[in-house]
Design an enzyme around this catalytic site. Sequence first.
Site, PDB file in Angstrom:
ATOM      1  N   ASP A  76       0.846  -1.191   0.000  1.00 55.09           N
ATOM      2  CA  ASP A  76       0.000   0.000   0.000  1.00 55.09           C
ATOM      3  C   ASP A  76       0.884   1.244   0.000  1.00 55.09           C
ATOM      4  OD1 ASP A  76      -1.746   2.076   0.550  1.00 55.09           O
ATOM      5  OD2 ASP A  76      -2.674   1.093   2.279  1.00 55.09           O
ATOM      6  N   ILE A  77       0.858   1.993  -1.082  1.00 53.97           N
ATOM      7  CA  ILE A  77       1.713   3.172  -1.223  1.00 53.97           C
ATOM      8  C   ILE A  77       1.440   4.207  -0.132  1.00 53.97           C
ATOM      9  CG2 ILE A  77       0.232   4.479  -2.819  1.00 53.97           C
ATOM     10  CD1 ILE A  77       2.859   5.129  -4.406  1.00 53.97           C
ATOM     11  N   GLY A 117      -9.243   3.908  -7.419  1.00 54.45           N
ATOM     12  CA  GLY A 117      -7.920   3.303  -7.376  1.00 54.45           C
ATOM     13  C   GLY A 117      -6.973   3.978  -6.409  1.00 54.45           C
ATOM     14  N   ASP A 152      -5.587   6.849  -6.573  1.00 59.12           N
ATOM     15  CA  ASP A 152      -5.939   8.254  -6.369  1.00 59.12           C
ATOM     16  C   ASP A 152      -6.889   8.391  -5.180  1.00 59.12           C
ATOM     17  OD1 ASP A 152      -6.269  11.013  -6.772  1.00 59.12           O
ATOM     18  OD2 ASP A 152      -7.548  10.770  -8.531  1.00 59.12           O
ATOM     19  N   SER A 189      -1.323   4.881 -14.797  1.00 60.53           N
ATOM     20  CA  SER A 189      -2.196   4.652 -15.958  1.00 60.53           C
ATOM     21  C   SER A 189      -2.652   3.210 -16.151  1.00 60.53           C
ATOM     22  CB  SER A 189      -1.562   5.153 -17.272  1.00 60.53           C
ATOM     23  OG  SER A 189      -1.613   6.560 -17.336  1.00 60.53           O
ATOM     24  N   THR A 190      -2.269   2.288 -15.269  1.00 62.67           N
ATOM     25  CA  THR A 190      -2.602   0.878 -15.503  1.00 62.67           C
ATOM     26  C   THR A 190      -3.927   0.446 -14.886  1.00 62.67           C
ATOM     27  OG1 THR A 190      -1.354   0.133 -13.567  1.00 62.67           O
ATOM     28  CG2 THR A 190      -0.176   0.223 -15.678  1.00 62.67           C
TER      29      THR A 190
END
Length: 179
Positions: A11-12, A33, A35, A122-123
């Site tokens: 988890d970023i 996501g 963001d 972007s994925t």
Amino acid sequence: MTSRLQVIQGDITQLSVDAIVNAANASLMGGGGVDGAIHRAAGPALLDACKLIRQQQGECQTGHAVITPAGKLSAKAVIHTVGPVWRGGEHQEAELLEEAYRNCLLLAEANHFRSIAFPAISTGVYGYPRAQAAEIAVRTVSDFITRYALPEQVYFVCYDEETARLYARLLTQQGDDPA
């Protein structure tokens, strides 16, 4: 010597780094996501900072990046970038994705950040094929760190094991130890 590039599955929002990168949409107002996860974890201060940027300069264009304080996150800052929506590969998606990574790194370098963590830009809902996006990410970041001293440490933070293995394989192929 430890590699300046590392892969982390997780988890970023939980990382204690100088900057985490948010794969944002042009509005900077949060979304789905990563963001949405970053906005939820950072709290309302992040949204307020994004609103201020929008008032000052409008939406964030594809390939561009802006920086805000990190709110409740352990990071010092959040660098928001807008990656391209995948439209078949014939609409400068590769160039725009490369530009997004490079602009994040330039902001990190300009702010003297020693560490930065990237999601797979972007994925998700933007539909960029993971393998192609990973190749662009690894190549762009690798090229950048050969020319700049900062950031000293770059993390590719992958939500799932399959993506983490993909990044690790790419780093190993270029001679980096991803662990």
